[in-house]
Write a protein that holds these residues in place. Structure first.
Motif, PDB file in Angstrom:
ATOM      1  N   PRO A 178       0.805  -1.236   0.000  1.00 28.60           N
ATOM      2  CA  PRO A 178       0.000   0.000   0.000  1.00 28.60           C
ATOM      3  C   PRO A 178       0.830   1.274   0.000  1.00 28.60           C
ATOM      4  CG  PRO A 178      -0.114  -1.111   2.131  1.00 28.60           C
ATOM      5  CD  PRO A 178       0.547  -2.064   1.194  1.00 28.60           C
ATOM      6  N   ARG A 179       2.160   1.192   0.308  1.00 31.49           N
ATOM      7  CA  ARG A 179       3.015   2.373   0.251  1.00 31.49           C
ATOM      8  C   ARG A 179       3.850   2.409  -1.033  1.00 31.49           C
ATOM      9  NH1 ARG A 179      -0.082   2.710   3.379  1.00 31.49           N
ATOM     10  NH2 ARG A 179       0.020   2.719   5.653  1.00 31.49           N
ATOM     11  N   PHE A 180       3.538   1.540  -1.955  1.00 34.83           N
ATOM     12  CA  PHE A 180       4.221   1.551  -3.253  1.00 34.83           C
ATOM     13  C   PHE A 180       3.484   2.524  -4.171  1.00 34.83           C
ATOM     14  CE2 PHE A 180       5.042   0.240  -7.568  1.00 34.83           C
ATOM     15  CZ  PHE A 180       6.389  -0.084  -7.581  1.00 34.83           C
ATOM     16  N   HIS A 181       4.132   3.637  -4.505  1.00 33.89           N
ATOM     17  CA  HIS A 181       3.508   4.675  -5.334  1.00 33.89           C
ATOM     18  C   HIS A 181       4.393   5.030  -6.522  1.00 33.89           C
ATOM     19  CE1 HIS A 181       0.408   5.255  -2.294  1.00 33.89           C
ATOM     20  NE2 HIS A 181       1.355   5.339  -1.377  1.00 33.89           N
ATOM     21  N   ALA A 182       5.207   4.092  -6.970  1.00 34.91           N
ATOM     22  CA  ALA A 182       6.121   4.346  -8.084  1.00 34.91           C
ATOM     23  C   ALA A 182       5.517   3.845  -9.394  1.00 34.91           C
ATOM     24  CB  ALA A 182       7.461   3.651  -7.822  1.00 34.91           C
ATOM     25  N   TYR A 183       6.039   4.378 -10.493  1.00 30.97           N
ATOM     26  CA  TYR A 183       5.678   3.922 -11.838  1.00 30.97           C
ATOM     27  C   TYR A 183       4.164   4.000 -12.026  1.00 30.97           C
ATOM     28  CZ  TYR A 183      10.304   2.035 -10.886  1.00 30.97           C
ATOM     29  OH  TYR A 183      11.604   1.891 -10.497  1.00 30.97           O
ATOM     30  N   PHE A 184       3.540   2.848 -12.361  1.00 26.39           N
ATOM     31  CA  PHE A 184       2.092   2.745 -12.485  1.00 26.39           C
ATOM     32  C   PHE A 184       1.649   1.462 -11.799  1.00 26.39           C
ATOM     33  CE2 PHE A 184       2.359   5.639 -16.302  1.00 26.39           C
ATOM     34  CZ  PHE A 184       1.582   6.638 -15.749  1.00 26.39           C
ATOM     35  N   PRO A 185       0.350   1.277 -11.588  1.00 25.58           N
ATOM     36  CA  PRO A 185      -0.092   0.055 -10.899  1.00 25.58           C
ATOM     37  C   PRO A 185       0.326  -1.208 -11.639  1.00 25.58           C
ATOM     38  CG  PRO A 185      -1.885   1.651 -11.017  1.00 25.58           C
ATOM     39  CD  PRO A 185      -0.780   2.191 -11.876  1.00 25.58           C
ATOM     40  N   ALA A 186       0.675  -2.221 -10.876  1.00 20.92           N
ATOM     41  CA  ALA A 186       0.925  -3.555 -11.418  1.00 20.92           C
ATOM     42  C   ALA A 186      -0.307  -4.393 -11.111  1.00 20.92           C
ATOM     43  CB  ALA A 186       2.178  -4.170 -10.802  1.00 20.92           C
ATOM     44  N   GLY A 187      -1.182  -4.532 -12.090  1.00 26.68           N
ATOM     45  CA  GLY A 187      -2.467  -5.173 -11.855  1.00 26.68           C
ATOM     46  C   GLY A 187      -2.319  -6.577 -11.291  1.00 26.68           C
ATOM     47  N   ASN A 188      -3.220  -6.901 -10.381  1.00 27.73           N
ATOM     48  CA  ASN A 188      -3.174  -8.217  -9.759  1.00 27.73           C
ATOM     49  C   ASN A 188      -4.531  -8.509  -9.140  1.00 27.73           C
ATOM     50  OD1 ASN A 188      -1.980 -10.613  -9.143  1.00 27.73           O
ATOM     51  ND2 ASN A 188      -0.916  -9.889  -7.320  1.00 27.73           N
ATOM     52  N   SER A 189      -4.964  -9.743  -9.233  1.00 26.00           N
ATOM     53  CA  SER A 189      -6.208 -10.184  -8.601  1.00 26.00           C
ATOM     54  C   SER A 189      -6.194 -11.703  -8.554  1.00 26.00           C
ATOM     55  CB  SER A 189      -7.437  -9.681  -9.374  1.00 26.00           C
ATOM     56  OG  SER A 189      -7.487 -10.236 -10.676  1.00 26.00           O
ATOM     57  N   TYR A 190      -6.963 -12.246  -7.642  1.00 25.79           N
ATOM     58  CA  TYR A 190      -6.985 -13.699  -7.495  1.00 25.79           C
ATOM     59  C   TYR A 190      -7.513 -14.411  -8.746  1.00 25.79           C
ATOM     60  CZ  TYR A 190      -5.937 -12.930  -2.558  1.00 25.79           C
ATOM     61  OH  TYR A 190      -5.334 -12.561  -1.388  1.00 25.79           O
ATOM     62  N   PRO A 191      -8.597 -13.940  -9.406  1.00 32.24           N
ATOM     63  CA  PRO A 191      -9.007 -14.622 -10.646  1.00 32.24           C
ATOM     64  C   PRO A 191      -7.930 -14.604 -11.713  1.00 32.24           C
ATOM     65  CG  PRO A 191     -10.763 -13.191  -9.838  1.00 32.24           C
ATOM     66  CD  PRO A 191      -9.553 -12.885  -9.022  1.00 32.24           C
ATOM     67  N   SER A 192      -7.194 -13.494 -11.791  1.00 38.80           N
ATOM     68  CA  SER A 192      -6.124 -13.424 -12.781  1.00 38.80           C
ATOM     69  C   SER A 192      -5.004 -14.401 -12.458  1.00 38.80           C
ATOM     70  CB  SER A 192      -5.585 -11.990 -12.844  1.00 38.80           C
ATOM     71  OG  SER A 192      -4.517 -11.900 -13.754  1.00 38.80           O
ATOM     72  N   ILE A 193      -4.671 -14.517 -11.180  1.00 37.55           N
ATOM     73  CA  ILE A 193      -3.635 -15.474 -10.781  1.00 37.55           C
ATOM     74  C   ILE A 193      -4.060 -16.894 -11.125  1.00 37.55           C
ATOM     75  CG2 ILE A 193      -2.403 -16.442  -8.806  1.00 37.55           C
ATOM     76  CD1 ILE A 193      -2.573 -13.684  -7.494  1.00 37.55           C
ATOM     77  N   LEU A 194      -5.318 -17.225 -10.849  1.00 35.77           N
ATOM     78  CA  LEU A 194      -5.805 -18.575 -11.151  1.00 35.77           C
ATOM     79  C   LEU A 194      -5.827 -18.826 -12.657  1.00 35.77           C
ATOM     80  CD1 LEU A 194      -8.722 -18.844  -8.561  1.00 35.77           C
ATOM     81  CD2 LEU A 194      -6.448 -19.865  -8.421  1.00 35.77           C
TER      82      LEU A 194
END
Length: 792
Positions: A178-194
């Motif tokens: 939550p304190r990572f504010h560099a670059y742009f978001p690195a998308g992640n979600s449980y459905p995507s991981i699966l």
């Protein structure tokens, strides 16, 4: 006559039945002799044409024989299957074969370890707040922690996981923190991981439809889904919307046959005119044929490279047709691409790969590339005999999330017949929300467009969507068709191996399918809108502190700010923030202004996270400004003290000389010469590391720099922190090796010559051009830990 016939009948009967018994019944000659003969003859004819009863009996015998043979065959097959099953269950070792089990992971252990890995990932994401955002390691930290050679024998999985926590995790930058504010978001979600796990488990390589039909067809459908979700121009969609309302497939097949009759060359020539006609009349006029489509690639860099290669091939083909005597190399040497100086560095890298010039054009006060600037540069290049072929616009630049004027650029590209690509790697996902679709004004002029769902649509890396209006122009540039990759459905199906650089392709569309269905369009819109709202919350907090200023507008999830005053103040602040490990951000340079980028990245970010980040920034700003004020005060007092010391020293020396002369004159032996006053000495200090140097009329005096108590006890900054905070090292268009070469080549005399020749681009070498672009950065931001600039 009757007697002759009877004799003949007897002879025939005896011929076929020589041992047949004769009847003993006494009767007349004809009757007694004809009865046995009739029986024999009837038996003969019965053998030739059997009676119905005998036919049924013969049929039953044949059926029984067939069933017996079938049973025998089934028994043999079952026995073979049993033998194979026995071999698979307990294979008998060969005479020279070892009976040792194969090392690795079997099914049972995979099930158990797979569940443990799911738990590990879930625990990591749940407790990521407890970890430091950035690592405290130096380059080369991992080599001493691992064996020099690979293990000869298999190791236990538990030992591998222990080493993961001991060696790998300390060197991880936690992008989901939550304190990572560099670059742009690195998308992640449980459905995507699966979905990614299933793709890895299937282990397919979907380079063509025949290689895996579902992989190809689901990819096409997902690109159509996302294109409709974003309200992209109809020309980009893989499926023609006009066919959606058709009742039968006959018309579709007829149109496909008509498309196949046209050659790719004629498609390329005609499609360009049709597309430009459509764009000139807006969305009212529709294309005669739908030739758009999309593909999933690894990154936006790959998308831009593919677009550049397609545009290059199209321009070379058209020039060769206009002038058949012109060689391809002559055309290639004159090609020019245009982009904003705030565009991502991948445009410049694509130009290096494609061997074409890339012009980086200036932006206006809103950090936007305008049509007038582009038009003037195109006119100047044409006068030099160059050939413009591509313009790469950006919506949502990496530096400050600014937007090029697509409307003005698109009109020029249409008039000059240039390929117009739009890079929407970050901001493109915002098109899902109606309130952000004003950004895409002018997108209908574009020939290609890309966006990254792995940034802002909760898809994990890698996944980049690339759409093109003329798929034949792309296929012509990328198509290589060896015999071993051909298949019988090539004329009807899509083979994505012709749509990119790589042949091997992952099943990326699975995670798109899983994630979109799991969240729905409403869920994805809520995620984007929440990030935009939190960015405005942080911007409002920054605005409450008059020591800061915001650079550029806050439209999406990025806020660019700086400390008022010298660029070095903002650089010192970022160094201190990244050094703490409590928060992570990266810098950028916009019109020679050093800014700090604050991106809302965490999936579950809240208002509290914005307030915590602001408090951390305030605390470190207090330390930096306190150090700066201490340095300013020390500098002024040091200058005054040095003047007083020099005055006293000169007076003491004068008095000594005078007293000595007087004593010599008087000749009094008891009057001894006064010892000269020794000059003031200062403890040695490191040059430019922790010193302040001032110049006096007669001396160069060095003073030890006063350091605030809050900063003097800090440890040395890790290389990681210096790299992401220092403009010389982080400047996105230069590598560390190039910067090292710059430091060795750019002497003061060379810098002066390069700057004086900055207007003469034709006579400068490549190294001089490179140095001229880096000198301004090096002189604007000095990363050495010396004195701060006193201008505020």
């Amino acid at each position: 006559m009757d007697k002759g016939l009877g004799t003949l009948y007897n002879k025939l009967s005896n011929l076929f039945h020589p041992n047949s018994a004769t009847s003993t019944t006494s009767s007349s000659v004809p009757s007694s002799s004809s009865a046995p003969e009739a029986n024999s003859l009837s038996t003969f004819f019965d053998r030739i044409v059997p009676s119905p009863g005998e036919q049924r009996r013969a049929t039953s015998r044949v059926v029984r024989q067939i069933s017996i043979k079938a049973n025998d065959m089934s028994k043999r097959e079952n026995s073979i299957k049993d033998k194979h099953a026995d071999l698979l269950k307990s294979p008998s070792p060969l005479p020279n074969e070892s009976t040792m089990s194969v090392p690795g992971m079997d099914d049972a252990e995979f099930r158990r370890r797979g569940k443990e890995m799911i738990d590990y990932i879930a625990d990591y994401l749940k407790n990521i707040n407890d970890r430091r955002v950035t690592p405290e390691v130096e380059p080369g930290y991992l080599r001493p922690m691992l064996p020099k050679n690979a293990p000869e024998k298999s190791e236990k999985w538990d030992d591998i996981m222990k080493d993961l926590e001991r060696t790998i995790m300390p060197g991880i930058t936690h992008w989901q923190h939550p304190r990572f504010h560099a670059y742009f978001p690195a998308g992640n979600s449980y459905p995507s991981i699966l979905g990614d796990m299933l793709s890895s488990g299937l282990g397919i390589v979907g380079f063509s439809w025949a290689a895996s039909p579902a992989c190809t067809e689901l990819e096409t459908i997902m690109l159509d889904w996302i294109g409709r979700m974003m309200a992209l121009p109809v020309g980009f969609l893989p499926f023609d919307p006009k066919r959606d309302n058709k009742d039968s497939d006959d018309e579709e097949e007829e149109e496909e046959e008509e498309e196949e009759e046209l050659s790719p060359e004629s498609d390329e020539e005609s499609s360009g005119d049709n597309l430009h006609e459509t764009m000139s009349n807006g969305h009212g006029q529709k294309q005669t044929r739908h030739i758009g489509g999309g593909v999933l690639l690894g990154s936006a860099s790959e998308c831009i490279l593919v677009a550049m290669l397609a545009a290059r091939t199209k321009k070379i083909t058209s020039k060769r047709q206009a002038d058949p005597l012109m060689e391809d190399g002559q055309i290639l040497a004159r090609l020019v691409c245009y982009t904003s100086k705030l565009a991502h560095s991948c445009v410049e890298k694509a130009g290096l790969i494609a061997m074409v010039r890339v012009r980086q054009l200036a932006v206006d006060e809103h950090f936007s590339l305008r049509g007038k600037t582009l038009e003037e540069c195109i006119r100047a290049d044409k006068e030099k005999g160059l050939i413009p072929f591509l313009v790469s616009g950006t919506v949502g630049t990496t530096s400050c999330c600014s937007y090029d004027n697509l409307e003005e650029i698109g009109e020029i590209c249409q008039r000059e017949k240039l390929w117009f690509h739009v890079d929407g790697a970050y901001a493109g996902s915002a098109f899902l929300c109606e309130e952000h679709r004003y950004i895409m004004k002018g997108l209908h002029y574009a020939d290609s467009f890309n966006t990254n769902p792995n940034k802002w649509l909760l898809m994990n890396f890698d996944c980049s969507c690339f759409w093109v209006r003329d798929k034949f122009a792309l296929i012509n540039a990328m198509s290589v068709d060896p015999l071993y990759l051909q298949h019988k459905h090539a004329q009807k199906a899509v083979d994505y191996r012709h749509w990119g650089v790589a042949l091997s392709r992952r099943f990326r569309s699975l995670k798109l399918w899983f994630t979109i269905r799991s969240y729905g369009i409403e869920g994805l819109r809520h995620y984007i809108r929440e990030h935009c709202r939190l960015a405005k919350v942080f911007a409002s907090l920054i605005s409450t502190d008059n020591r800061f200023e915001i650079i550029g507008g806050v439209t999406l999830g990025l806020v660019c700010f700086r400390l008022k005053g010298s660029n070095k103040l903002s650089q010192k602040l970022l160094l201190s923030l990244n050094d703490s490990g409590c928060i992570h951000m990266v810098p950028s340079m916009v019109n020679d202004i050093y800014i700090i980028r604050f991106a809302v990245c965490a999936k579950y970010a809240t208002d509290d996270d914005m307030h915590v980040a602001f408090r951390i920034i305030q605390e470190h700003a207090n330390d930096v400004l306190e150090e700066y004020r201490a340095q300013r005060n020390g500098r002024h007092s040091s200058s005054n003290d040095s003047l007083d010391a020099n005055t006293k020293q000169n007076a003491a020396i004068t008095n000594t000389e005078h007293d000595t002369a007087v004593s010599e004159e008087t000749g009094d032996p008891e009057v001894l010469p006064e010892t000269p006053v020794a000059p003031t000495t200062f403890s040695p200090t490191k040059a430019r590391a922790n010193t302040i140097t001032t110049m006096t009329p007669h001396h160069r005096v060095t003073f030890e720099k006063p350091v605030s108590n809050l900063l003097k006890d800090k440890r040395s900054r890790p290389m990681f922190v210096r790299m992401v905070s220092d403009a010389k090292l982080y400047y996105p268009k230069r590598t560390i090796s190039q910067l090292a070469r710059q430091s060795s080549l750019a002497t003061p005399r060379a810098r002066k010559r390069i700057q004086s020749d900055s207007g003469n681009h034709a006579t400068r070498s490549s190294s001089e051009k490179y140095l001229s672009r880096t000198v301004s950065i090096l002189e604007t931001v000095n990363s050495d830990e010396g004195e701060l600039d006193d201008k505020q």
